[in-house]
Every structure is written in structure tokens, then in C-alpha cells.
Scaffold this motif. Structure first.
Motif, PDB file in Angstrom:
ATOM      1  N   MET A   1       4.555   5.845  -0.324  1.00 17.71           N
ATOM      2  CA  MET A   1       4.106   5.195  -0.688  1.00 17.71           C
ATOM      3  C   MET A   1       4.892   4.652  -0.259  1.00 17.71           C
ATOM      4  O   MET A   1       5.520   4.031  -0.259  1.00 17.71           O
ATOM      5  N   SER A   2       4.401   4.949   0.625  1.00 19.12           N
ATOM      6  CA  SER A   2       4.837   4.395   0.595  1.00 19.12           C
ATOM      7  C   SER A   2       4.501   3.218   0.441  1.00 19.12           C
ATOM      8  O   SER A   2       4.080   3.132   1.118  1.00 19.12           O
ATOM      9  N   LEU A  48     -10.821  -6.897   7.251  1.00 20.48           N
ATOM     10  CA  LEU A  48     -10.011  -6.417   6.124  1.00 20.48           C
ATOM     11  C   LEU A  48     -10.154  -4.920   5.926  1.00 20.48           C
ATOM     12  O   LEU A  48      -9.192  -4.237   5.561  1.00 20.48           O
ATOM     13  N   LEU A  49     -11.345  -4.376   6.168  1.00 20.81           N
ATOM     14  CA  LEU A  49     -11.522  -2.926   6.056  1.00 20.81           C
ATOM     15  C   LEU A  49     -10.754  -2.191   7.143  1.00 20.81           C
ATOM     16  O   LEU A  49     -10.271  -1.069   6.926  1.00 20.81           O
ATOM     17  N   ALA A  50     -10.626  -2.798   8.326  1.00 25.06           N
ATOM     18  CA  ALA A  50      -9.785  -2.203   9.363  1.00 25.06           C
ATOM     19  C   ALA A  50      -8.332  -2.169   8.909  1.00 25.06           C
ATOM     20  O   ALA A  50      -7.623  -1.165   9.100  1.00 25.06           O
ATOM     21  N   LEU A  51      -7.873  -3.263   8.278  1.00 24.77           N
ATOM     22  CA  LEU A  51      -6.515  -3.278   7.745  1.00 24.77           C
ATOM     23  C   LEU A  51      -6.359  -2.264   6.615  1.00 24.77           C
ATOM     24  O   LEU A  51      -5.316  -1.609   6.496  1.00 24.77           O
ATOM     25  N   ALA A  52      -7.393  -2.120   5.780  1.00 20.50           N
ATOM     26  CA  ALA A  52      -7.349  -1.119   4.711  1.00 20.50           C
ATOM     27  C   ALA A  52      -7.218   0.282   5.295  1.00 20.50           C
ATOM     28  O   ALA A  52      -6.510   1.136   4.749  1.00 20.50           O
ATOM     29  N   THR A  53      -7.894   0.537   6.408  1.00 22.67           N
ATOM     30  CA  THR A  53      -7.789   1.841   7.061  1.00 22.67           C
ATOM     31  C   THR A  53      -6.390   2.040   7.639  1.00 22.67           C
ATOM     32  O   THR A  53      -5.840   3.150   7.605  1.00 22.67           O
ATOM     33  N   ALA A  54      -5.787   0.970   8.152  1.00 22.37           N
ATOM     34  CA  ALA A  54      -4.404   1.060   8.627  1.00 22.37           C
ATOM     35  C   ALA A  54      -3.464   1.387   7.470  1.00 22.37           C
ATOM     36  O   ALA A  54      -2.541   2.205   7.602  1.00 22.37           O
ATOM     37  N   VAL A  55      -3.683   0.758   6.318  1.00 17.44           N
ATOM     38  CA  VAL A  55      -2.894   1.070   5.124  1.00 17.44           C
ATOM     39  C   VAL A  55      -3.106   2.524   4.721  1.00 17.44           C
ATOM     40  O   VAL A  55      -2.161   3.243   4.352  1.00 17.44           O
ATOM     41  N   PHE A  56      -4.358   2.992   4.800  1.00 17.24           N
ATOM     42  CA  PHE A  56      -4.683   4.380   4.490  1.00 17.24           C
ATOM     43  C   PHE A  56      -3.896   5.331   5.392  1.00 17.24           C
ATOM     44  O   PHE A  56      -3.292   6.310   4.924  1.00 17.24           O
ATOM     45  N   THR A  58      -1.138   4.745   7.062  1.00 20.82           N
ATOM     46  CA  THR A  58       0.287   4.641   6.756  1.00 20.82           C
ATOM     47  C   THR A  58       0.636   5.436   5.503  1.00 20.82           C
ATOM     48  O   THR A  58       1.598   6.216   5.480  1.00 20.82           O
ATOM     49  N   SER A  59      -0.151   5.252   4.444  1.00 22.04           N
ATOM     50  CA  SER A  59       0.137   5.909   3.162  1.00 22.04           C
ATOM     51  C   SER A  59      -0.081   7.414   3.242  1.00 22.04           C
ATOM     52  O   SER A  59       0.710   8.197   2.706  1.00 22.04           O
ATOM     53  N   ALA A 175      -7.545  -5.006   1.452  1.00 21.32           N
ATOM     54  CA  ALA A 175      -6.722  -4.353   2.467  1.00 21.32           C
ATOM     55  C   ALA A 175      -5.865  -3.246   1.876  1.00 21.32           C
ATOM     56  O   ALA A 175      -5.751  -2.152   2.454  1.00 21.32           O
ATOM     57  N   MET A 176      -5.282  -3.493   0.712  1.00 18.97           N
ATOM     58  CA  MET A 176      -4.379  -2.517   0.137  1.00 18.97           C
ATOM     59  C   MET A 176      -5.101  -1.414  -0.644  1.00 18.97           C
ATOM     60  O   MET A 176      -4.469  -0.519  -1.170  1.00 18.97           O
ATOM     61  N   ALA A 177      -6.431  -1.489  -0.694  1.00 15.91           N
ATOM     62  CA  ALA A 177      -7.184  -0.381  -1.289  1.00 15.91           C
ATOM     63  C   ALA A 177      -6.968   0.903  -0.516  1.00 15.91           C
ATOM     64  O   ALA A 177      -7.241   1.996  -1.017  1.00 15.91           O
ATOM     65  N   GLY A 178      -6.433   0.805   0.697  1.00 14.62           N
ATOM     66  CA  GLY A 178      -6.137   2.010   1.468  1.00 14.62           C
ATOM     67  C   GLY A 178      -5.135   2.917   0.788  1.00 14.62           C
ATOM     68  O   GLY A 178      -5.154   4.141   0.994  1.00 14.62           O
ATOM     69  N   ILE A 179      -4.278   2.360  -0.040  1.00 12.81           N
ATOM     70  CA  ILE A 179      -3.276   3.195  -0.714  1.00 12.81           C
ATOM     71  C   ILE A 179      -3.912   4.107  -1.765  1.00 12.81           C
ATOM     72  O   ILE A 179      -3.737   5.320  -1.723  1.00 12.81           O
ATOM     73  N   PRO A 180      -4.662   3.565  -2.745  1.00 14.31           N
ATOM     74  CA  PRO A 180      -5.276   4.474  -3.715  1.00 14.31           C
ATOM     75  C   PRO A 180      -6.287   5.422  -3.078  1.00 14.31           C
ATOM     76  O   PRO A 180      -6.462   6.547  -3.550  1.00 14.31           O
ATOM     77  N   VAL A 181      -6.974   4.985  -2.022  1.00 13.20           N
ATOM     78  CA  VAL A 181      -7.907   5.894  -1.355  1.00 13.20           C
ATOM     79  C   VAL A 181      -7.139   7.044  -0.712  1.00 13.20           C
ATOM     80  O   VAL A 181      -7.575   8.197  -0.756  1.00 13.20           O
ATOM     81  N   ALA A 182      -5.984   6.742  -0.134  1.00 14.26           N
ATOM     82  CA  ALA A 182      -5.157   7.809   0.437  1.00 14.26           C
ATOM     83  C   ALA A 182      -4.727   8.796  -0.641  1.00 14.26           C
ATOM     84  O   ALA A 182      -4.736  10.012  -0.439  1.00 14.26           O
TER      85      ALA A 182
END
Length: 428
Positions: A1-2, A48-56, A58-59, A175-182
Motif C-alpha cells: 500500500m502501498s 480517471l478510470l485509466a489512472l484508477a487502473t494504474a493505481v490498481f 501499483t497497489s 482514481a484512488m478506487a484502484g487501491i480498494p479494488v486491488a
């Protein structure tokens, strides 16, 4: 988480933050002239969904080994504590590079920087998937951590810079929804895939997803300028801002506590005779994290302090439950629910607190938050490995409880700054 700052985005007056862990920043006028300008615009959801996927990506790259440790340790010819250091070295790569990379690339255009970071993930995950040597795997994981240092240095601010000011908080949430989805889907799915096929397949799937993401970013994400040299404030100045040290302390210790258990959750469950249920326990934890993200997103502007206290207490309650009643599977699942409910919104809460406390120094505060976040993850991997070797996995829950006591104390004491009882435009 990071968690991470963007050196190009513009910050509102109080600043919202990501769902995850990483970080928005105040921005120069140059950012407002780009896609983020125009208060009548709607959210650019495709970007923003592309950025969320990038966050996903990364996490998930960071946390995927947590569910695969037994298989990874067997193939690499090391014990589970040593395999757990694949989480540590990733976090170390981010911790050592987040601030210098943020400074060195501050003038880069955002899209170029994001594509570079994602290419780094693709390369590192591919090497991890094919490597049979522990040293090479650790090197690849370090490179992945460096890529994360690049990514977290821009993702949150990039998302904010793409939206009109009144919608920047919502843009960050998307964008940061990628973290909880991960956490809720990625890690359980990767654990299950590794169980029914091979752990290497999970990393190869990550590579494939990242390659697709590179095309998505190139086609759908607008570019933003970096900062001009005169707009880059000294990093350590934020430490003199009231409230920032308190937020950074809470970040360091809370993430340390979480990582001690999360990095070795497969080993902990294996010692309980629930090793085959690791993917399901992680799924329950992740689903509860999604609920936490939703609650925090709905109430953070009015209840940041209350939500932070509640999150701390919920994680402590989960740890105590695991320490007292982990012999009964139903209580393990209940603890996973409490843990997810407490932890899921913590990255958003801490980044929002850092951004608002930092004010004009918000970007510096966010850069330090990202660094300390990853220092804590690295330290949690080391501490968890030592505890597993010396005291056994049964010591993990009580270590969490002990670490969360000072976290709660600092949050409660920071009524004026950091976690204020009254916030601009809202309540406690």
C-alpha cells in the motif's frame, strides 16, 4: 500500500486526497490552464478510470506476494520470512526514491512520467514471474518499488488536475478506487490464480494488464505540464507546519502495524490451519475495505477526525479478536471484516489530513507521507519476519494492538492541527 504527491496539480483549500495511500498537492497556475480548468466541465471518467487502473497495478504489485508467500518461498528455495522481504524491498525502493524522483522529474510532463512508471512495472513483474533466483527476484521487486515511487509522485495530483476544482475530491476518489479494488479483488484473485495454476502466472497476468494499460493511457489520458523550477518548494519546510508531524507519525506507525500482519497473512492463516482459505479471508477483508472507502468518501469533508479515530479502533478490535479467538474460523472472518472496515479508508484519511495540514506546503507534506508510508511497509516486512522467526505468527495481533495505542493517542491530541475537531467547511 502501498500513497503520493503530484508536483504539477493544483490544490483546493482544504485539499482532498486519495483513497489510497498516496497523495495530492497544491498546484501552479500552469495546471489550471490545462484540462483541469473550467468549472462547468464534468469528470473525465475514461481518463480517471485509466489512472484508477494504474493505481490498481501499483497497489497489487506491492501486495500480491502476501497471498503467495508459501508458493514463492518454495520455488525460490527460501523460508517464508525471506520471501516476505519481497514486500519489504519493494517498499524500500519506493521509500528511497519517492522524494528524489519527485524532485528530479518535477518538470516532466505528467503523461510521459506516468507511461515511464507503468513500463517499469511491466518489466519488473515479468522478471519476477520468470526468475528462479531469489537475488534476481529481489532486484526486480526493488525496481518495481522505484516505479511506484514515480507513480505515487504524480497519480493523485494528476487526477485532481484533470477535474474542475469543485470536482477534484471526487476525481481523486475515482482514481484512488484502484487501491480498494486491488485489496478486495486483486489480491484474492491473484492468490486463487496462484493456487490453481502457479504463482508466476499471477505476475504474468499483471504484466499483460500493464501492457494494455499503456495503450489506454496513451489514447485516453490528457497530458498536463510539470512544475517550473521556481514553483518547487523545499521538501522539509513542511515539517515546521503545525499538524504535519502528527499526521506523518500516525502514517508511519499505523502502516507499520497493518503491514506486520498483512505481509504475512498467509503464514498467519497457515498456522491456524486455514492456509487454504487465504484467498477467501482476503476477499472478505477487501470487500469490507470497499465499504470503508465508500463511507469515508461520503463523510470525509465533515468527519475526518471521527473517521480516523473509528478506523484506528476498528483495526485494533480486529487484532484483539485475532489474538483472543483466532482458533475459531468464524471469528477470523469477523476480524477480517473489522480490519477491512477500519483500514480501507485510512489512505484517503491520512492523505487528506496531510494535504490540509500542509497548506501551502501540501506537496512537500505529501511527498514525505509517501516516503514514510513505504518506510513503514519495509519496516513492517522486516518486523513481521523477525516476529515470525522468534515469537511465531501468534504475536502479530498483539503487536498491532501495541502499535495502535500511540496512533490513537496522537490523533486524539491533534485537535487543533493535523486531525482538527473543526475543519473549514465541515465538522469534526
Amino acid at each position: 500500500m502501498s500513497a503520493a504527491p503530484d508536483t504539477a496539480a493544483e490544490a483546493p483549500r482544504p485539499r482532498p486526497a486519495p483513497t489510497p495511500a498516496p497523495a495530492p498537492v497544491p498546484a501552479p497556475a500552469s495546471a489550471t490552464a490545462g484540462p483541469g480548468a473550467g468549472e462547468d466541465r464534468k469528470l473525465p471518467l475514461l481518463a480517471l478510470l485509466a489512472l484508477a487502473t494504474a493505481v490498481f497495478v501499483t497497489s497489487l504489485t506491492e501486495t500480491l506476494p502476501a497471498g503467495l508467500l508459501p508458493a514463492m518461498s518454495g520455488d525460490l528455495g527460501v523460508g517464508e520470512p525471506a520471501a516476505g522481504q519481497t514486500v519489504t524491498v519493494y517498499a524500500l525502493g519506493t521509500a528511497l526514491t519517492a522524494i528524489p524522483l519527485a524532485a528530479a522529474t518535477a518538470g516532466w510532463r505528467r503523461k510521459r512520467l506516468l507511461l515511464t512508471a507503468m513500463a517499469g512495472f511491466a518489466a519488473a513483474n515479468t522478471v519476477t514471474a520468470v526468475s528462479s533466483a531469489y537475488g534476481l527476484t529481489m532486484a526486480a521487486r526493488f525496481v518495481a518499488g522505484v516505479a511506484a515511487g514515480l507513480a505515487w509522485a504524480l497519480l493523485a495530483g494528476y487526477a485532481r488536475g484533470l477535474a474542475p476544482e469543485r470536482l477534484r475530491g471526487r476525481a481523486l476518489a475515482v482514481a484512488m478506487a484502484g487501491i480498494p479494488v486491488a485489496l478486495s479483488l486483486g489480491v484474492p484473485a491473484g492468490t486463487y490464480l496462484g493456487k490453481v495454476t502457479d504463482w508466476r502466472v499471477s505476475f504474468l497476468v499483471m504484466t499483460g494488464l500493464t501492457v494494455l494499460l499503456l495503450g489506454w493511457i496513451a489514447a485516453a489520458v490528457p497530458d498536463l505540464p510539470g512544475r517550473r523550477s521556481g514553483e518547487r518548494p523545499p521538501m522539509l519546510r513542511a515539517l515546521r507546519v503545525p499538524g504535519v508531524p502528527a499526521v506523518l507519525f500516525v502514517t508511519l506507525v499505523f502502516v507499520l502495524a497493518h503491514t506486520v500482519l498483512y505481509a504475512y497473512v498467509a503464514a498467519f492463516l497457515g498456522d491456524l490451519g486455514m492456509g487454504d482459505s487465504t484467498d477467501l479471508v482476503l476477499l472478505v477483508f477487501g470487500a469490507a475495505s470497499l465499504v470503508s472507502i465508500w463511507i469515508v468518501g461520503a463523510a470525509i469533508h465533515r468527519r475526518l477526525r471521527l473517521l480516523t479515530v473509528a478506523g484506528t479502533l476498528l483495526v485494533a478490535a480486529a487484532a484483539a479478536l485475532l489474538g483472543l479467538l483466532a482458533g475459531h474460523p468464524v471469528f477470523v472472518y469477523l476480524a477480517a471484516v473489522l480490519w477491512g472496515l477500519g483500514w480501507g479508508g485510512v489512505p484517503t484519511l491520512l492523505q487528506t489530513a496531510a494535504g490540509e495540514a500542509g497548506g501551502a506546503q501540501a506537496d512537500s507534506a505529501q511527498a514525505m507521507l509517501v516516503t514514510l508510508w513505504n518506510v513503514a511497509m519495509a519496516a513492517g516486512g522486516v518486523l513481521g519476519g523477525v516476529l515470525l522467526d522468534t515469537a511465531g505468527s501468534g504475536s502479530f495481533p498483539w503487536t498491532l494492538v501495541a502499535l495502535l495505542v500511540p496512533v490513537l493517542a496522537v490523533v486524539l491530541r491533534s485537535r487543533a492541527h493535523g486531525f482538527p475537531a473543526r475543519r473549514a467547511g465541515g465538522a469534526a
